[in-house]
Enzyme design. Structure first.
Site, PDB file in Angstrom:
ATOM      1  N   TYR A  34     -16.297  -9.213   8.693  1.00 31.85           N
ATOM      2  CA  TYR A  34     -17.048  -9.553   8.399  1.00 31.85           C
ATOM      3  C   TYR A  34     -18.231 -10.515   8.335  1.00 31.85           C
ATOM      4  O   TYR A  34     -18.421 -11.532   7.056  1.00 31.85           O
ATOM      5  CB  TYR A  34     -16.409  -9.657   6.729  1.00 31.85           C
ATOM      6  CG  TYR A  34     -16.350  -8.325   5.575  1.00 31.85           C
ATOM      7  CD1 TYR A  34     -17.494  -7.450   6.142  1.00 31.85           C
ATOM      8  CD2 TYR A  34     -15.268  -7.607   5.400  1.00 31.85           C
ATOM      9  CE1 TYR A  34     -17.381  -5.848   5.468  1.00 31.85           C
ATOM     10  CE2 TYR A  34     -15.400  -6.144   5.066  1.00 31.85           C
ATOM     11  CZ  TYR A  34     -16.251  -5.735   5.289  1.00 31.85           C
ATOM     12  OH  TYR A  34     -15.903  -4.144   4.268  1.00 31.85           O
TER      13      TYR A  34
ATOM     14  N   GLU B 135     -19.418  -3.086  15.045  1.00 30.57           N
ATOM     15  CA  GLU B 135     -18.128  -2.382  14.309  1.00 30.57           C
ATOM     16  C   GLU B 135     -16.776  -1.610  15.527  1.00 30.57           C
ATOM     17  O   GLU B 135     -15.562  -2.072  14.888  1.00 30.57           O
ATOM     18  CB  GLU B 135     -18.204  -1.844  13.030  1.00 30.57           C
ATOM     19  CG  GLU B 135     -18.749  -2.549  11.930  1.00 30.57           C
ATOM     20  CD  GLU B 135     -19.991  -2.879  11.093  1.00 30.57           C
ATOM     21  OE1 GLU B 135     -19.608  -1.504  10.758  1.00 30.57           O
ATOM     22  OE2 GLU B 135     -19.867  -3.312  10.235  1.00 30.57           O
TER      23      GLU B 135
ATOM     24  N   ASN C  28     -14.733  -0.697  -3.277  1.00 28.22           N
ATOM     25  CA  ASN C  28     -15.015   0.774  -3.342  1.00 28.22           C
ATOM     26  C   ASN C  28     -14.272   1.466  -2.157  1.00 28.22           C
ATOM     27  O   ASN C  28     -15.495   1.775  -1.714  1.00 28.22           O
ATOM     28  CB  ASN C  28     -16.626   0.057  -3.147  1.00 28.22           C
ATOM     29  CG  ASN C  28     -16.856  -0.760  -2.100  1.00 28.22           C
ATOM     30  OD1 ASN C  28     -16.299  -0.859  -0.960  1.00 28.22           O
ATOM     31  ND2 ASN C  28     -17.971  -1.533  -2.107  1.00 28.22           N
TER      32      ASN C  28
ATOM     33  N   LYS D 165     -10.650   1.430   3.019  1.00 26.06           N
ATOM     34  CA  LYS D 165      -9.867   0.369   3.058  1.00 26.06           C
ATOM     35  C   LYS D 165      -9.001   0.005   1.869  1.00 26.06           C
ATOM     36  O   LYS D 165      -8.568   1.511   1.539  1.00 26.06           O
ATOM     37  CB  LYS D 165     -11.431  -0.185   1.034  1.00 26.06           C
ATOM     38  CG  LYS D 165     -12.595  -0.707   2.237  1.00 26.06           C
ATOM     39  CD  LYS D 165     -13.693  -1.710   1.256  1.00 26.06           C
ATOM     40  CE  LYS D 165     -15.123  -1.288   2.178  1.00 26.06           C
ATOM     41  NZ  LYS D 165     -16.291  -2.467   1.406  1.00 26.06           N
TER      42      LYS D 165
ATOM     43  N   HIS E  31     -15.962   1.942   3.957  1.00 25.16           N
ATOM     44  CA  HIS E  31     -16.843   0.197   4.911  1.00 25.16           C
ATOM     45  C   HIS E  31     -17.814   1.514   5.230  1.00 25.16           C
ATOM     46  O   HIS E  31     -17.444   2.519   5.907  1.00 25.16           O
ATOM     47  CB  HIS E  31     -16.689  -0.412   5.369  1.00 25.16           C
ATOM     48  CG  HIS E  31     -17.009  -0.829   6.333  1.00 25.16           C
ATOM     49  ND1 HIS E  31     -17.954  -1.390   6.186  1.00 25.16           N
ATOM     50  CD2 HIS E  31     -17.611   0.186   7.863  1.00 25.16           C
ATOM     51  CE1 HIS E  31     -18.941  -1.944   7.866  1.00 25.16           C
ATOM     52  NE2 HIS E  31     -18.586  -1.241   8.086  1.00 25.16           N
TER      53      HIS E  31
END
Ligand code: ATP
Ligand code: MG
Length: 139
Positions: free
Chosen positions: A49, A126, A112, A9, A115
Site C-alpha cells: 500500500y 500488485e 471492506n 481481506k 481489494h
C-alpha cells in the site's frame, strides 16, 4: 485479455465469504489464474500500500491487512480490472450499489472485504508483488 490482482481481506476471510466472493467472479465469467492464502507482515503490507503512505488511514489500514490471513488471486478476463471493481462496489460500502460485494459484506470503509487493482500499471505492480510468472496460469 487483461489481468488484475484481487485480495479477499482479513475481514472477508474471517466472515467465511471466500467462496461467495469467488462465486461472484466465476459467475461473471472471470477466471482465476493464480491463488494463495497468506498472512502479511507489517512491512509487506506497507510495501503493498506504499501509494497510500501519506494518507491518515495508512497505519490503521496496514495493521488491519496484517490482522489475519488473506486470499490473494490473479484474475483474468476481458476488461477484468474494471469488471472486478464493478463487482466490488465503492470503497465506502455505504455508497456501494446493491448487489456488490462490499455492499453485501463490508463492515466499514476500512474493513471492506476485497481489494482490486485500479489500473493496468497498478495491476502489474500488485501481481508481481505476490506472484512470479511460473505461479500464474494462462486461462
Ligand atoms: P482497494 O485499493 O483496497 O481495492 P479502493 O481502491 O476502493 O480499495 P483506496 O482509496 O485505494 O480504495 O483505499 C485503499 C483501502 O484503504 C480501502 O479499500 C480501505 O480498506 C482503506 N481506506 C480507504 N479510505 C479510507 C478511509 N477514509 N478511512 C479508512 N480506511 C480507508
Ligand atoms: Mg485502491
Amino acid at each position: 485479455m487483461e489481468r488484475t490482482l484481487s485480495i479477499i481481506k482479513p475481514d472477508g476471510v474471517a466472515k467465511n465469504v471466500i467462496g461467495e466472493v469467488i462465486k461472484r467472479f466465476e459467475t461473471d465469467g472471470i477466471k482465476i489464474a493464480a491463488m494463495k492464502m497468506i498472512q502479511l507482515t507489517k512491512t509487506q503490507a506497507k510495501g503493498f500500500y506504499a501509494v497510500h503512505k501519506e494518507r491518515p488511514f495508512f497505519d490503521s489500514l496496514t495493521d488491519f491487512m496484517t490482522s489475519g490471513p488473506i486470499v490473494v488471486m490473479v484474475l483474468e478476463g476481458e476488461d477484468v480490472i474494471a469488471g472486478n471493481r464493478k463487482l466490488m462496489g465503492a470503497t465506502n460500502f455505504e455508497e456501494a450499489k446493491e448487489g456488490t460485494i462490499r455492499k453485501d459484506y463490508a463492515t466499514n470503509i476500512e474493513k471492506n472485504v476485497v481489494h482490486g487493482s485500479d489500473a493496468p500499471e497498478t495491476a502489474a505492480f500488485e501481481i508481481g508483488y505476490f506472484f512470479n510468472d511460473l505461479e500464474i496460469q494462462r486461462r
